[in-house]
Design a protein around this motif. Structure first.
Motif, PDB file in Angstrom:
ATOM      1  N   THR A 149       1.667 -10.547   9.486  1.00 43.46           N
ATOM      2  CA  THR A 149       2.362 -10.039   8.299  1.00 43.46           C
ATOM      3  C   THR A 149       1.585 -10.348   7.023  1.00 43.46           C
ATOM      4  O   THR A 149       1.186 -11.487   6.777  1.00 43.46           O
ATOM      5  N   GLY A 150       1.344  -9.315   6.228  1.00 45.24           N
ATOM      6  CA  GLY A 150       0.665  -9.486   4.958  1.00 45.24           C
ATOM      7  C   GLY A 150      -0.829  -9.707   5.050  1.00 45.24           C
ATOM      8  O   GLY A 150      -1.497  -9.885   4.033  1.00 45.24           O
ATOM      9  N   SER A 151      -1.393  -9.671   6.261  1.00 45.75           N
ATOM     10  CA  SER A 151      -2.816  -9.966   6.458  1.00 45.75           C
ATOM     11  C   SER A 151      -3.600  -8.692   6.736  1.00 45.75           C
ATOM     12  O   SER A 151      -3.067  -7.705   7.255  1.00 45.75           O
ATOM     13  N   THR A 170       1.678   1.423   4.949  1.00 45.97           N
ATOM     14  CA  THR A 170       2.625   0.318   4.830  1.00 45.97           C
ATOM     15  C   THR A 170       4.048   0.867   4.742  1.00 45.97           C
ATOM     16  O   THR A 170       4.257   2.074   4.656  1.00 45.97           O
ATOM     17  N   ASP A 171       5.024  -0.057   4.754  1.00 48.88           N
ATOM     18  CA  ASP A 171       6.381   0.354   4.408  1.00 48.88           C
ATOM     19  C   ASP A 171       6.540   0.210   2.887  1.00 48.88           C
ATOM     20  O   ASP A 171       5.560  -0.045   2.181  1.00 48.88           O
ATOM     21  N   ASN A 172       7.755   0.381   2.389  1.00 51.44           N
ATOM     22  CA  ASN A 172       7.942   0.365   0.930  1.00 51.44           C
ATOM     23  C   ASN A 172       8.409  -0.988   0.407  1.00 51.44           C
ATOM     24  O   ASN A 172       8.894  -1.088  -0.723  1.00 51.44           O
ATOM     25  N   THR A 173       8.270  -2.040   1.218  1.00 50.01           N
ATOM     26  CA  THR A 173       8.631  -3.383   0.761  1.00 50.01           C
ATOM     27  C   THR A 173       7.545  -3.908  -0.179  1.00 50.01           C
ATOM     28  O   THR A 173       6.370  -3.917   0.167  1.00 50.01           O
ATOM     29  N   GLY A 174       7.941  -4.363  -1.335  1.00 54.31           N
ATOM     30  CA  GLY A 174       6.964  -4.859  -2.294  1.00 54.31           C
ATOM     31  C   GLY A 174       6.536  -3.785  -3.269  1.00 54.31           C
ATOM     32  O   GLY A 174       6.962  -2.626  -3.192  1.00 54.31           O
ATOM     33  N   SER A 175       5.655  -4.157  -4.180  1.00 50.44           N
ATOM     34  CA  SER A 175       5.241  -3.244  -5.244  1.00 50.44           C
ATOM     35  C   SER A 175       4.263  -2.207  -4.721  1.00 50.44           C
ATOM     36  O   SER A 175       3.615  -2.377  -3.691  1.00 50.44           O
ATOM     37  N   ALA A 176       4.145  -1.118  -5.470  1.00 57.43           N
ATOM     38  CA  ALA A 176       3.195  -0.071  -5.115  1.00 57.43           C
ATOM     39  C   ALA A 176       1.766  -0.601  -5.137  1.00 57.43           C
ATOM     40  O   ALA A 176       0.950  -0.264  -4.267  1.00 57.43           O
ATOM     41  N   ALA A 177       1.456  -1.438  -6.118  1.00 60.29           N
ATOM     42  CA  ALA A 177       0.101  -1.982  -6.228  1.00 60.29           C
ATOM     43  C   ALA A 177      -0.229  -2.866  -5.029  1.00 60.29           C
ATOM     44  O   ALA A 177      -1.334  -2.796  -4.468  1.00 60.29           O
ATOM     45  N   LEU A 205      -3.094  -3.588   0.130  1.00 62.50           N
ATOM     46  CA  LEU A 205      -3.019  -4.028   1.524  1.00 62.50           C
ATOM     47  C   LEU A 205      -3.431  -2.906   2.482  1.00 62.50           C
ATOM     48  O   LEU A 205      -4.193  -3.129   3.426  1.00 62.50           O
ATOM     49  N   SER A 206      -2.942  -1.695   2.227  1.00 68.13           N
ATOM     50  CA  SER A 206      -3.278  -0.585   3.118  1.00 68.13           C
ATOM     51  C   SER A 206      -4.774  -0.276   3.073  1.00 68.13           C
ATOM     52  O   SER A 206      -5.387   0.044   4.102  1.00 68.13           O
ATOM     53  N   GLN A 207      -5.380  -0.384   1.899  1.00 68.57           N
ATOM     54  CA  GLN A 207      -6.821  -0.138   1.778  1.00 68.57           C
ATOM     55  C   GLN A 207      -7.619  -1.213   2.512  1.00 68.57           C
ATOM     56  O   GLN A 207      -8.577  -0.902   3.244  1.00 68.57           O
ATOM     57  N   ARG A 208      -7.242  -2.479   2.334  1.00 65.53           N
ATOM     58  CA  ARG A 208      -7.978  -3.565   2.982  1.00 65.53           C
ATOM     59  C   ARG A 208      -7.845  -3.477   4.505  1.00 65.53           C
ATOM     60  O   ARG A 208      -8.808  -3.754   5.243  1.00 65.53           O
ATOM     61  N   ARG A 209      -6.689  -3.090   4.990  1.00 62.93           N
ATOM     62  CA  ARG A 209      -6.504  -2.952   6.434  1.00 62.93           C
ATOM     63  C   ARG A 209      -7.339  -1.808   6.991  1.00 62.93           C
ATOM     64  O   ARG A 209      -7.953  -1.937   8.054  1.00 62.93           O
ATOM     65  N   ALA A 210      -7.364  -0.691   6.277  1.00 57.60           N
ATOM     66  CA  ALA A 210      -8.208   0.430   6.719  1.00 57.60           C
ATOM     67  C   ALA A 210      -9.675   0.017   6.742  1.00 57.60           C
ATOM     68  O   ALA A 210     -10.418   0.339   7.693  1.00 57.60           O
ATOM     69  N   GLN A 211     -10.115  -0.708   5.728  1.00 58.65           N
ATOM     70  CA  GLN A 211     -11.504  -1.145   5.680  1.00 58.65           C
ATOM     71  C   GLN A 211     -11.820  -2.140   6.791  1.00 58.65           C
ATOM     72  O   GLN A 211     -12.932  -2.125   7.350  1.00 58.65           O
ATOM     73  N   GLN A 215       7.655   1.118  12.120  1.00 58.85           N
ATOM     74  CA  GLN A 215       6.866   2.292  12.496  1.00 58.85           C
ATOM     75  C   GLN A 215       5.920   2.714  11.375  1.00 58.85           C
ATOM     76  O   GLN A 215       4.797   3.171  11.629  1.00 58.85           O
ATOM     77  N   ASN A 216       6.361   2.558  10.157  1.00 60.87           N
ATOM     78  CA  ASN A 216       5.543   2.981   9.021  1.00 60.87           C
ATOM     79  C   ASN A 216       4.347   2.069   8.787  1.00 60.87           C
ATOM     80  O   ASN A 216       3.329   2.505   8.237  1.00 60.87           O
ATOM     81  N   ARG A 217       4.449   0.810   9.206  1.00 63.12           N
ATOM     82  CA  ARG A 217       3.331  -0.121   9.049  1.00 63.12           C
ATOM     83  C   ARG A 217       2.343   0.119  10.201  1.00 63.12           C
ATOM     84  O   ARG A 217       2.555  -0.341  11.324  1.00 63.12           O
ATOM     85  N   ARG A 218       1.258   0.809   9.899  1.00 64.04           N
ATOM     86  CA  ARG A 218       0.351   1.227  10.951  1.00 64.04           C
ATOM     87  C   ARG A 218      -1.022   1.550  10.362  1.00 64.04           C
ATOM     88  O   ARG A 218      -1.168   1.699   9.147  1.00 64.04           O
ATOM     89  N   VAL A 219      -1.992   1.693  11.259  1.00 61.73           N
ATOM     90  CA  VAL A 219      -3.290   2.251  10.901  1.00 61.73           C
ATOM     91  C   VAL A 219      -3.530   3.449  11.809  1.00 61.73           C
ATOM     92  O   VAL A 219      -3.315   3.375  13.016  1.00 61.73           O
ATOM     93  N   GLU A 220      -3.930   4.557  11.220  1.00 53.75           N
ATOM     94  CA  GLU A 220      -4.244   5.750  11.998  1.00 53.75           C
ATOM     95  C   GLU A 220      -5.748   6.012  11.937  1.00 53.75           C
ATOM     96  O   GLU A 220      -6.365   5.884  10.890  1.00 53.75           O
ATOM     97  N   ILE A 221      -6.295   6.369  13.089  1.00 59.78           N
ATOM     98  CA  ILE A 221      -7.689   6.780  13.185  1.00 59.78           C
ATOM     99  C   ILE A 221      -7.688   8.267  13.515  1.00 59.78           C
ATOM    100  O   ILE A 221      -7.216   8.670  14.576  1.00 59.78           O
TER     101      ILE A 221
END
Length: 226
Positions: free
Chosen positions: A124-126, A158-165, A170-176, A214-220
């Motif tokens: 979570t959060g990583s 990601t899901d919508n928990t937390g701020s947009a920023a 987080l989504s960018q770092r996970r994709a990278q 379900q929304n918290r995911r990475v798609e290739i």
């Protein structure tokens, strides 16, 4: 002339509509088709329709348009059938190489979609990929190297928990992170694009815990280039 073009376009539309509804193959893998036809067959039909339209409308002297449309249909069918067959084979090989049954491989007809839930990849959060998930990403990389003619988009969600920023970062770092492992496993860096979609592309309701998971995911997304 107008009637002929309209007829050809209508035929193309019918083929496209017939290829839209998803279904599940005998091996349990989502093939993305609802017609009882393989992607090879659907690709051939779609290619034939498009080839016929292009050949029938590009004849500058308006002579032998029926013959030209037929030739275009044959050429399109061959090209579409080859593309569809390659995606069929790649999807099957990829699904068989993955150890985690919760990873989905979906053949969308023009590209493959690999969906990896957050719980498989990250704490979570990583943005650090777990050791077990790395094995499956190396399997994905081997598959990509066996089928090198594609562009690979890695998209973090990601899901919508937390701020947009926070979610955008987080989504960018996970994709990278995922793209970095694919690159380290030998996938050419020029084929890879990593983007963060934050919570802007949900596949389930964010009003429930199950939906947010379900929304918290990475798609290739594997898109053939030729």
């Amino acid at each position: 002339m107008t009637l002929r073009i309209s007829t050809l376009l209508a035929a193309t539309g019918l083929v496209a509509l017939g290829a839209c509804a998803p279904t599940t193959g005998m091996d349990g893998m989502n093939t993305g088709t609802g017609t009882g036809m393989s992607r090879t067959q659907q690709g051939a039909l779609a290619g034939a329709a498009v080839g016929a339209v292009l050949a029938g409308t590009r004849d500058s002297d308006r002579n032998n348009q029926g013959r030209d449309a037929a030739r275009g249909a044959i050429i399109g069918a061959v090209a579409g059938g080859i593309a569809g067959n390659i995606l069929d084979r790649q999807a099957q090989a990829l699904q068989q190489s993955l150890s985690n049954p919760n990873i989905q491989v979906i053949n969308r007809g023009s590209y493959l979609q690999v969906i990896m839930p957050e719980g498989i990849l990250f704490a979570t959060g990583s943005a650090a990929v777990s050791g077990t998930a790395q094995n499956d990403l190396y399997a994905v990389a081997r598959n990509l190297n066996q089928y090198p003619n594609s562009r690979v988009e890695v998209v973090g969600h990601t899901d919508n928990t937390g701020s947009a920023a926070l979610n955008a970062d987080l989504s960018q770092r996970r994709a990278q992170s995922v793209a970095g492992i694919l690159s380290a496993a030998g996938v050419a860096s020029q084929r890879l694009i990593a983007t963060g979609a934050s919570f802007n592309q949900p596949i389930a309701s964010n009003d429930t815990a199950a939906g947010r998971a379900q929304n918290r995911r990475v798609e290739i997304l594997i898109r053939p280039t030729n």
